[in-house]
Design an enzyme around this catalytic site. Structure first.
Site: not given
Length: 658
Positions: A397, A464
């Site tokens: 990322e 998540h």
């Protein structure tokens, strides 16, 4: 030291010699000014001039170079005006950061130079993005980026090399191995024999060079750049050199054994090259004197210009006005054809239409190409736009966010999809320290949208399910968008992509396939900073965004006796605080609802603003309703208890009865 000319003619050799003299003489002057208190700090590159000068001379003026804080020779070789460099180091307005940053923490587009930030690693990924833009445009250019041996331990280094290798990016990774990361020797930094060995694991061509030999540096880099322009690929170079002074002057060099300092002093790149040129008659003592006189005169003349400039001054309008690049919102109205679609479809449609509208928009993310992303937002995009613009990324990322910044620096647009908003923590540094700060520091915008699938309610557990918008509303320089409806999501995403500033675009996963709405089929935009009044009342104001808006609507449907204004903020920065004030002045009571946990969220700041600006209109304390102060649990019953939805009705009634 053995010098081999390798076809480098005498004029070029003299040019290299003079080019090394300039940064050395500037540094010697800066050290005097530092002792006199006329500059505040200095990071010396004395003894390392051959690397900066050799690499920069080998590159074309049109090719980007990303230096570190010991690469003064990059700036002087590219003939950056000295008076502006001196003003930069004195914190003057005519410097490159208007006094807002120091040292070499800036870039200059006119000279294709992009400076570093103190976190070091992200600039390697930025180089990837710059090179990617050149590759997509078939520009046949090389991008050179510098780092130190210490920063090769950072994750960003490994991520950037991996991305460059996978994508065959023409990036020249230049490691200045100068012996110490501040006071930590290389023996405590890595175990491989040579740093160039690190290229092996990434399938990258790598070389170790004598960084004090300017002819070796220039000839090898020149040779490699010619090859990389024809056959795009990354190359890793380790330049062996030494830092003759402290990490910065206040650090000193007491931790360095004297025999090591003496050995490297004998390898000084300028005195050795000077002796070589004198010996073969290319240079004369008279020329040396002449060169030094000319350089000293130029230094003195430009220093005086900087000294004569008054101290920097400013005001709040000027400071706040430079946080973002100016963006003139263009309203694009939609037609009459609509269709009932889900929020996920609206995001996909808005993204697709923006890809059609902006030919140099690149989407990057994990599994977004043929697979279409885990939420299928980009399904079919590779067939429509090709894999060059819809790019699967490795799991890195930080490097991909940085690459988005590089694309922006090189004039393109980027959308980066975080597979889940939770994973943005792995790319947090370049977002809050690079994208957010660049325009304020040196006028460089970050034309990057970070898509953030977020939120609970789907049983996804602690890693998540986060809605982490408060991490970014706290950071000046980032715009934060959080739609609750398909219509808003499509129009606001179009605006986010048009906006040349960094935008965090939150998309609630639980709303993706549960919320339908009639949405115009064609392209349109919606303005930032405009809340939507979804329900009108006179007794209480309810303010929310994202899933909270739907929870509030459900409560209002359950009890028609609740006489409430319901505001959907839609964007959190810019924030339509005036709409909140108007509602509070009408109702006298305010309830703020957020899915994020209570402490430190956006609701807290809105509450403070209302108390500061509307206190006399309040008939009750401002009430915040939010999730529990725990990580988000997995089991359905625990998740339902964690979220504030079940507590909302009681909170509204309690406030109404106050």
């Amino acid at each position: 030291m053995q010098f081999e000319t390798k076809g480098i003619d005498n004029d070029q050799q003299l040019k290299l010699y003079k080019a090394m003299l300039m940064p050395r003489m500037i540094e010697e002057k800066m050290l005097i000014l530092l002792r006199q208190g006329k500059i505040s700090k200095w990071f010396s590159g004395i003894g390392q001039e051959a690397i900066s000068v050799g690499v920069t001379t080998a590159l074309k003026a049109s090719e980007y170079i990303l230096p570190m804080h010991r690469n003064l020779g990059v700036f002087t070789t590219r003939q950056v005006p000295l008076n502006r460099l001196f003003a930069q180091w004195q914190g003057k307005a005519s410097g490159f950061t208007k006094g807002r940053d120091r040292s070499f923490h800036f870039g200059i587009q006119d000279y294709k130079i992009v400076g570093m930030i103190s976190h070091l690693g992200p600039q390697l990924g930025v180089a990837d993005g710059i090179a990617l833009a050149d590759l997509l445009r078939d520009k046949k250019r090389v991008t050179a980026v510098f780092t130190g041996e210490g920063a090769t331990s950072e994750g960003d280094f490994h991520e950037a090399l991996n991305v460059a290798a996978v994508w065959d990016l023409p990036v020249l990774f230049c490691i200045e191995n100068n012996g110490y990361g501040l006071s930590t020797p290389t023996s405590e930094q890595y175990r491989c024999e040579k740093l160039s060995d690190k290229g092996i694991g990434y399938g990258i061509e790598a070389h170790t060079l004598d960084g004090n030999n300017v002819l070796e540096v220039f000839s090898k880099v020149d040779e490699l750049c010619e090859s990389m322009r024809k056959n795009p690929r990354p190359v890793l170079l380790e330049f062996q050199t030494f830092r003759m002074r402290g990490h910065e002057e206040a650090s000193g060099t007491k931790y360095v054994p004297q025999e090591l300092l003496s050995a490297w002093a004998a390898k000084d790149p300028i005195s050795n090259f000077e002796s070589f040129l004198l010996e073969k008659g290319t240079l004369t003592p008279k020329q040396i004197s002449k060169f030094k006189e000319e350089i000293q005169a130029e230094i003195d003349r430009n220093l005086q210009i900087a000294f004569d400039e008054p101290a920097v001054d400013s005001d709040s309008n000027k400071e706040l006005g430079d946080v973002f690049q100016k963006f003139e919102y263009e309203a694009v109205n939609h037609g009459s054809i609509v269709k009932k679609i889900r929020l996920v479809d609206a995001v996909s449609e808005g993204l697709r239409q923006s890809m059609e509208r902006h030919n140099e928009l690149v989407i990057m993310g994990q599994d977004i190409a043929e697979y279409g992303g885990v939420f299928k937002v980009t399904e079919g995009f590779t067939e429509a736009f090709g894999k060059s613009r819809v790019r699967n990324t490795p799991i890195c990322e930080s490097a991909i966010v940085s690459a988005g910044m590089g694309l922006s620096i090189n004039g393109m647009k980027a959308v980066v999809e975080m597979q889940f908003a939770d994973f943005v923590s792995s790319g947090f540094n370049p977002i809050v320290n690079y994208l957010a700060k660049s325009h304020y520091r040196w006028g460089q915008n970050a034309d990057v949208v970070i898509r953030m699938p977020c939120g609970a309610g789907v049983g996804a557990g602690p890693f998540h399910s986060q809605t982490n918008e408060a991490w970014f509303t706290k950071t000046p320089g980032l715009k934060v968008v959080y739609p609750a409806f398909p219509y808003d999501a499509k129009g606001l995403l179009a605006t986010a992509i048009n906006d040349p500033n960094p935008v965090m675009f939150f998309e609630h996963k639980a709303l993706y396939r549960s919320i339908y709405q009639e949405v115009p089929s064609d392209y349109y935009t919606l303005p930032f900073g405009k809340a939507a009044l979804l329900n009108e009342g006179n007794t209480i104001s309810i303010v929310s965004y994202g899933a909270g808006v739907h929870w509030a609507l459900d409560v209002l449907k359950q009890d028609e006796g609740i006489d409430a204004d319901l505001l959907d903020l839609r964007t959190l920065n810019p924030l339509d605080i005036e709409a909140v004030y108007r509602s509070v002045k009408k109702t006298g009571k305010l309830l703020l609802l957020q899915e994020d946990s209570l402490f430190g969220g956006i609701a807290s700041d809105i509450a403070s603003l209302v108390v500061e600006n509307c206190f006399e209109f309040l008939d009750a304390p401002v009430k915040r309703v939010a999730s529990l102060e725990t990580p988000i649990p997995f089991a359905q019953k625990l998740e339902e208890f964690y979220l504030p939805k079940a507590r909302l009705m009681d909170a509204i009634k309690e406030l109404m009865q106050y």
